[in-house]
Design a protein around this motif. Structure first.
Motif, PDB file in Angstrom:
ATOM      1  N   LEU A  80       0.840  -1.205   0.000  1.00  0.00           N
ATOM      2  CA  LEU A  80       0.000   0.000   0.000  1.00  0.00           C
ATOM      3  C   LEU A  80       0.872   1.250   0.000  1.00  0.00           C
ATOM      4  N   CYS A 118     -11.766  -9.788   1.795  1.00  0.00           N
ATOM      5  CA  CYS A 118     -11.302  -9.315   3.100  1.00  0.00           C
ATOM      6  C   CYS A 118      -9.777  -9.423   3.163  1.00  0.00           C
ATOM      7  N   PHE A 119      -9.177  -8.462   3.850  1.00  0.00           N
ATOM      8  CA  PHE A 119      -7.716  -8.471   3.901  1.00  0.00           C
ATOM      9  C   PHE A 119      -7.209  -8.084   5.279  1.00  0.00           C
ATOM     10  N   ASP A 120      -5.988  -8.496   5.553  1.00  0.00           N
ATOM     11  CA  ASP A 120      -5.286  -8.068   6.748  1.00  0.00           C
ATOM     12  C   ASP A 120      -4.187  -7.103   6.296  1.00  0.00           C
ATOM     13  N   VAL A 121      -3.655  -6.337   7.216  1.00  0.00           N
ATOM     14  CA  VAL A 121      -2.633  -5.350   6.868  1.00  0.00           C
ATOM     15  C   VAL A 121      -1.403  -5.611   7.727  1.00  0.00           C
ATOM     16  N   ASP A 160       2.957  -4.694   8.432  1.00  0.00           N
ATOM     17  CA  ASP A 160       4.164  -3.908   8.190  1.00  0.00           C
ATOM     18  C   ASP A 160       5.361  -4.845   8.102  1.00  0.00           C
ATOM     19  N   ARG A 207       4.061  -1.194   4.122  1.00  0.00           N
ATOM     20  CA  ARG A 207       2.808  -1.718   4.668  1.00  0.00           C
ATOM     21  C   ARG A 207       2.060  -2.371   3.522  1.00  0.00           C
ATOM     22  N   ARG A 224      -1.239  -5.148   2.233  1.00  0.00           N
ATOM     23  CA  ARG A 224      -2.427  -5.911   2.614  1.00  0.00           C
ATOM     24  C   ARG A 224      -2.275  -7.302   2.047  1.00  0.00           C
ATOM     25  N   ASP A 253      -7.036 -12.443   3.646  1.00  0.00           N
ATOM     26  CA  ASP A 253      -7.352 -12.964   4.975  1.00  0.00           C
ATOM     27  C   ASP A 253      -8.572 -13.872   4.862  1.00  0.00           C
TER      28      ASP A 253
END
Lengths: 344, 279
Positions: free
Chosen positions: A67, A249-252, A254, A265, A267, A270
């Protein structure tokens, strides 16, 4: 827009010509079946593929997507966008319907620049299925076994040639600049109509109700014993989400470089079937059981998406989750069981 | 293929800095945050921000300060519970952080004007509730009675102790505080927050109740509020969920058809009463 005809022997040159200018992702054979991959040679394309394990949504929503990049020593943030021109070739209409839904999800409300910019630089050339891919697909029930929009070009195989439905001006230019074609003649149109009419009978309706009635069925199924029954079997592995063309759906996360000064960062895909999905920092998990998580998934597929985005579907009947499930939890099985229980 | 839309990423945080850190309890610290060029966050009471620590991650944190006291700054009362909040606790004044937001619906305080307001926050729930409490107190004349019930587990876990004293001294606030377990010095009420309800009377038709706390507290407090005759659509809660993106995309905060980060986190009880997994 218009209907063109290309000869079958002109298809590979068409792909070759596009490959000179664009990244082209298409269905290719692998050890276990087929997958969407970046082509290195036009001859790799297999338009006769039945299905792929992962849906082509991975081209629009990559498994991992940066991102932005950042510096930690003197804080600064630089957005990352993927704007390579590319062609997604050979998409089946079930996946096309799924991508139309994704287009709306990421454009509506708070527009998602990362998705929308990538989508804008992606042309979609879809292909009509003339036979059901296997015993798991139920595209006829979900009304996704054909499409009239969502593509730049849409191919329909008619023996020695393809009818090409031109959906956009970009599609028109893509065809014009990379492939020999001519306007459909009267006999070609007749053959097209005949082929399209004949295909319907070859697809089974595997749901005992119509897809458009799923939101109503799901609305009365919150307290069904079905959720506990399948919850006992479910491993919570999340494979159903990963292979689903409509899951987004996604997770983020680092990640930091070894010297700790820079990072990015991203995504990543998920799964609402995983234990952590609805857990908050204080430890509370709002969907603790497999039964709750399965119900949530089936509600999204059958009800929430259709209601939040009128005209779109949360399930397109591709059958991938049914193929991927280790314990035979399938949308056809679940929805028919709910339908039977409620005797609608 | 189509023209590339000229839009910016909704995931890019604004670089802000911590201008003040105060230790509140063993677990909570209060951070005052300033945005660049003195810009205002422009939030509504009950909204939240996504706080970024680059290299650690992002976490949704409710805004503790009221818009009425913004002055180009806002306050976050943060409990040390996860990766981001633990790292945040290790930062000092002057540290840079990222901020996105404000997000969420917030409490519609304008609609509450003219009404009696009953606040019933529990534990860390006072952090978001404080943004509404101070908004109401700063425009005190616009509201009827203000009743404030607050409960924490122990005296040591009471948040905003100075403000609690101020609120307790005001004669235009009916203030009651309780702890689940007292200590040697505690001379106040002992018991869960519901033990405060017999101490108050309300005019249910004209009362807006705002309760913020852990899930288990909602069930009991809402029962008390309904028992006092307060209509369902006048009972407000703020739900905690894993609001990862804050913009209605990532799916983590979804409760049935609601996205907590968009439709909430402030909901009235009539909205969520029949919704499974909400409370």
């Amino acid at each position: 827009m218009s209907l063109k005809i290309i000869n079958k022997e002109d298809l590979l040159p068409f792909v070759s010509n596009m490959l000179r200018e664009y990244e082209v992702l298409g269905p290719v054979a692998n050890d276990t079946g087929f997958k969407f991959a970046a082509l290195t040679d036009a001859a790799q394309v297999r338009l006769d593929y039945n299905t792929t394990i992962l849906p082509p949504r991975k081209a629009l929503l990559p498994t991992q997507e940066t991102l932005f990049t950042f510096r930690t020593d003197m804080p600064s943030v630089t957005p990352a966008f993927d704007m390579r021109w590319r062609v997604l070739f050979g998409v089946h209409t079930c996946d096309l319907h799924a991508m139309r839904m994704l287009d709306e999800v990421f454009a509506r409300g708070n527009p998602d620049a990362h998705y929308m910019k990538r989508r804008a630089t992606t042309a979609i050339v879809s292909v009509e299925c003339l036979e059901a891919c296997d015993e798991h697909s139920f595209c006829k029930s979900m009304n996704t076994l054909t499409a009239t929009s969502g593509f730049d070009l849409h191919l329909i195989g008619l023996g020695d040639f393809y009818a090409v439905d031109v959906g956009t001006t970009a599609g028109d230019a893509l065809l014009e600049n990379h492939c020999k074609s001519h306007e459909a003649t009267r006999p070609e149109l007749v053959l097209l109509d005949k082929t399209m009419s004949a295909k319907w009978a070859k697809f089974p309706s595997r749901l005992s109700l119509e897809g458009k009635d799923l939101p109503a069925l799901m609305g009365i199924s919150y307290k069904s014993p079905v959720w506990e029954e399948i919850g006992v079997r479910c491993f919570g592995c999340g494979a159903c989400n990963i292979v689903c063309p409509t899951c987004y759906c996604f997770d983020v996360r680092d990640e930091v470089s070894l010297d700790g000064k820079t990072g990015e960062r991203s995504r990543i895909w998920d799964s609402c079937q995983l234990d952590e999905f609805a857990r908050v920092g204080t430890g509370e998990n709002f969907r603790k059981t497999h039964a709750q998580r399965l119900r949530h998934r089936f509600m999204r597929k059958g009800k929430y998406i259709a209601e939040a985005y009128p005209g779109q579907q949360g399930c397109v009947g591709c059958g991938r989750c049914a193929r991927a499930c280790l314990v035979d939890i399938t949308p056809v099985g679940v929805w028919n069981a709910l339908h039977k229980a409620h005797a609608m | 293929m189509s023209p590339i839309p000229a839009i910016e990423s909704i995931y890019i945080p604004t670089l802000a800095w911590i201008s003040k850190v105060e230790t509140m309890t063993a677990m909570e610290k209060m951070f005052t945050i300033e945005l660049p060029r003195g810009q205002s966050l422009g939030h509504k009471p009950g909204q939240f921000v996504e706080v970024s620590l680059f290299g650690i991650g992002e976490a949704p944190i409710s805004i503790s300060s009221s818009p009425s006291r913004s002055n180009g700054k806002f306050e976050l009362c943060v409990r040390k519970v996860g990766d981001v909040t633990t790292a945040l606790h290790n930062l000092d004044e002057g540290a840079r952080i990222g901020v996105r937001g404000p997000f969420g619906s917030g409490f519609p305080v304008e609609q509450f004007e003219g009404r009696d307001i009953l606040f019933a926050p529990g534990g860390l729930g006072l952090a978001p509730a404080r943004s509404v409490i101070n908004q109401v107190l700063d425009q005190r004349a616009k509201y009827g009675r203000v009743i404030l019930l607050y409960g924490a587990k122990t005296p040591g876990e009471l948040l905003f102790k100075d403000e609690l004293q101020t609120w307790g001294k005001r004669n235009d606030v009916e203030f009651h505080v309780t702890v689940d377990r007292g200590d040697k010095e505690w001379i106040g009420n002992v018991g869960v927050i519901t033990t405060l309800f017999p101490k108050i009377t309300v005019n249910p038709r004209n009362t807006i109740a705002i309760t913020v706390g852990p899930p288990v507290m909602y069930r009991f407090v809402i029962m008390e509020l309904l028992g006092k005759g307060i209509p369902e659509d006048q009972i407000w809660v703020s739900l905690e969920r894993r609001m990862k993106c804050g913009v209605g995309k990532c799916g983590h905060c979804q409760i049935d058809h609601f996205y907590c980060c968009q439709h909430g986190p402030a909901f009235n009880y009539a909205q969520i009463k029949g919704v499974m997994e909400a409370i």
